[in-house]
Enzyme design. Structure first.
Site, mmCIF file in Angstrom:
data_model
loop_
_atom_site.group_PDB
_atom_site.id
_atom_site.type_symbol
_atom_site.label_atom_id
_atom_site.label_comp_id
_atom_site.label_asym_id
_atom_site.label_seq_id
_atom_site.Cartn_x
_atom_site.Cartn_y
_atom_site.Cartn_z
ATOM 1 N N HIS A 1 0.832 -1.215 0.000
ATOM 2 C CA HIS A 1 0.000 0.000 0.000
ATOM 3 C C HIS A 1 0.857 1.251 0.000
ATOM 4 O O HIS A 1 2.045 1.213 0.311
ATOM 5 C CB HIS A 1 -0.927 0.016 1.225
ATOM 6 C CG HIS A 1 -0.189 0.176 2.522
ATOM 7 N ND1 HIS A 1 0.607 -0.823 3.059
ATOM 8 C CD2 HIS A 1 -0.104 1.224 3.383
ATOM 9 C CE1 HIS A 1 1.144 -0.404 4.189
ATOM 10 N NE2 HIS A 1 0.739 0.847 4.410
ATOM 11 N N ASP B 1 0.439 4.955 2.001
ATOM 12 C CA ASP B 1 -0.354 5.402 3.141
ATOM 13 C C ASP B 1 -1.479 6.330 2.680
ATOM 14 O O ASP B 1 -1.243 7.343 2.008
ATOM 15 C CB ASP B 1 0.533 6.137 4.166
ATOM 16 C CG ASP B 1 1.477 5.169 4.875
ATOM 17 O OD1 ASP B 1 1.095 4.000 5.060
ATOM 18 O OD2 ASP B 1 2.594 5.586 5.239
ATOM 19 N N HIS C 1 4.735 0.266 0.384
ATOM 20 C CA HIS C 1 5.458 -0.510 1.389
ATOM 21 C C HIS C 1 4.595 -1.650 1.926
ATOM 22 O O HIS C 1 3.374 -1.683 1.733
ATOM 23 C CB HIS C 1 5.977 0.374 2.524
ATOM 24 C CG HIS C 1 4.924 1.177 3.225
ATOM 25 N ND1 HIS C 1 4.286 2.246 2.646
ATOM 26 C CD2 HIS C 1 4.421 1.071 4.472
ATOM 27 C CE1 HIS C 1 3.426 2.761 3.503
ATOM 28 N NE2 HIS C 1 3.468 2.067 4.617
ATOM 29 N N ARG D 1 4.108 6.124 13.957
ATOM 30 C CA ARG D 1 4.348 6.724 12.640
ATOM 31 C C ARG D 1 3.823 8.145 12.623
ATOM 32 O O ARG D 1 2.756 8.421 13.182
ATOM 33 C CB ARG D 1 3.607 5.891 11.590
ATOM 34 C CG ARG D 1 3.997 6.212 10.170
ATOM 35 C CD ARG D 1 3.206 5.363 9.187
ATOM 36 N NE ARG D 1 1.894 5.934 8.941
ATOM 37 C CZ ARG D 1 0.856 5.265 8.446
ATOM 38 N NH1 ARG D 1 0.946 3.994 8.144
ATOM 39 N NH2 ARG D 1 -0.293 5.867 8.247
HETATM 40 C C1 SIN Z 1 2.931 1.045 7.798
HETATM 41 O O1 SIN Z 1 3.156 2.238 7.919
HETATM 42 O O2 SIN Z 1 2.213 0.607 6.928
HETATM 43 C C2 SIN Z 1 3.605 0.083 8.763
HETATM 44 C C3 SIN Z 1 4.985 -0.238 8.334
HETATM 45 C C4 SIN Z 1 5.661 -1.131 9.328
HETATM 46 O O3 SIN Z 1 5.118 -1.379 10.400
HETATM 47 O O4 SIN Z 1 6.778 -1.588 9.038
#
Ligand code: SIN
Length: 279
Positions: A97, A99, A245, A260
């Site tokens: 995805h 974000d 990611h 985050r």
């Molecule tokens: C995310 O921001 O999608 C999570 C990424 C992660 O936990 O490595």
């Protein structure tokens, strides 16, 4: 400072750069590294929440995740927690995805630090979406530049088995399938399995087939990807308008906890290559 590329095309590990000191031109240096490498892995950082947010503000206003607005979660609205417990089945970000691409103005980037790490595993994998576009055939590229796709936050919620409360809404927005990166102008394949529901003006079957092919292109090509490993003190940031990611959940039953910060985009994504004179 030492910059060590993670792969020839995407990502770098940065050593000797203290993210808690962004004075004297260091913020500009950070921005330049960010837009050059698009995934940055910093080691040995000591950030608290305020310092974490200060790094985000180098890139713009901090983003508040729609789940906070939709569900009224209390606490610090600019901090988005990623958490996996021993029995978590679907971890945050556990499929490819970008974000919150369902926003009219999806985030410029995100910055993640882990507060609790598993003893091994739990890497974050990234896919270079410019290279993803550039490695498609010419006829496919030409077709995709004409298309728009609908990104829907409810698709993401459904995957986690969640539904918004009655009367609460979650963003849904139509973006070009191929966007121009807001800084470099490079084409970016802007569809992702997490949020992209369908291609507009196409039949269900056409849309499903094209999206499935594009999602496979991302997932099945390690040559498009780079991998960030985590250690205590690691901070990872990514250009959310350039990469997708995937959080690898290979460490159960160990927990993994992170925070985050994301940054509001500098405008809605614009189409790349529709003016044939520039395509
Ligand atoms: C995310 O921001 O999608 C999570 C990424 C992660 O936990 O490595």
């Amino acid at each position: 400072m030492n910059i060590e590329p993670l792969t020839p095309h995407l990502g770098a590990q940065i050593d000797g750069f203290d993210l808690s000191d962004l004075s004297g031109g260091r913020a500009d240096q950070l921005e330049e590294m960010f837009y050059t490498h698009r995934v940055l892995v910093f080691r040995n950082q000591e950030l608290d929440r305020d310092a974490h947010k200060a790094v985000g503000r180098v890139f713009g206003e901090l983003h508040v995740h729609p789940s906070k607005k939709a569900f009224g979660i209390k606490g610090d609205p600019e901090i988005f927690k990623v958490r996996a417990e021993a029995d978590t089945v679907k971890v945050n970000g556990g499929r490819w995805h970008m974000d919150v691409s369902c926003d009219e103005n999806p985030p410029t980037g995100s910055i993640l630090r882990l507060l609790e790490l598993p003893p091994y595993g739990g890497d974050t994998v990234f896919c270079d979406m410019s290279r993803a576009f550039e490695t498609l055939s010419g006829p496919m590229q030409r077709m995709l530049t004409e298309l728009d796709a609908r990104h829907d936050g409810q698709r993401d919620l459904r995957w986690y088995g969640l539904t918004p409360d009655p009367g609460q809404t979650y963003p849904s927005w139509v973006h070009p399938v191929v966007t121009a990166h807001p800084v470099s102008g490079r084409p970016v394949l802007f569809v992702n399995e997490g949020f992209t529901e369908d291609i507009v003006d196409m039949s269900y079957d056409e849309s499903r087939a094209i999206l499935a092919m594009l999602f496979d292109h991302v997932a099945r090509n390690p040559g498009l990807q780079c991998r960030a490993t985590w250690e205590p003190g690691t901070v990872v940031m990514w250009d959310n308008r350039a990469v997708q990611h995937f959080a690898v959940h290979d460490y159960a039953p160990h927990p993994r906890l992170g925070e985050r910060v994301s940054v509001v985009g500098k405008g809605s994504p614009i189409a790349w290559g529709r003016d044939r004179s520039t395509a």
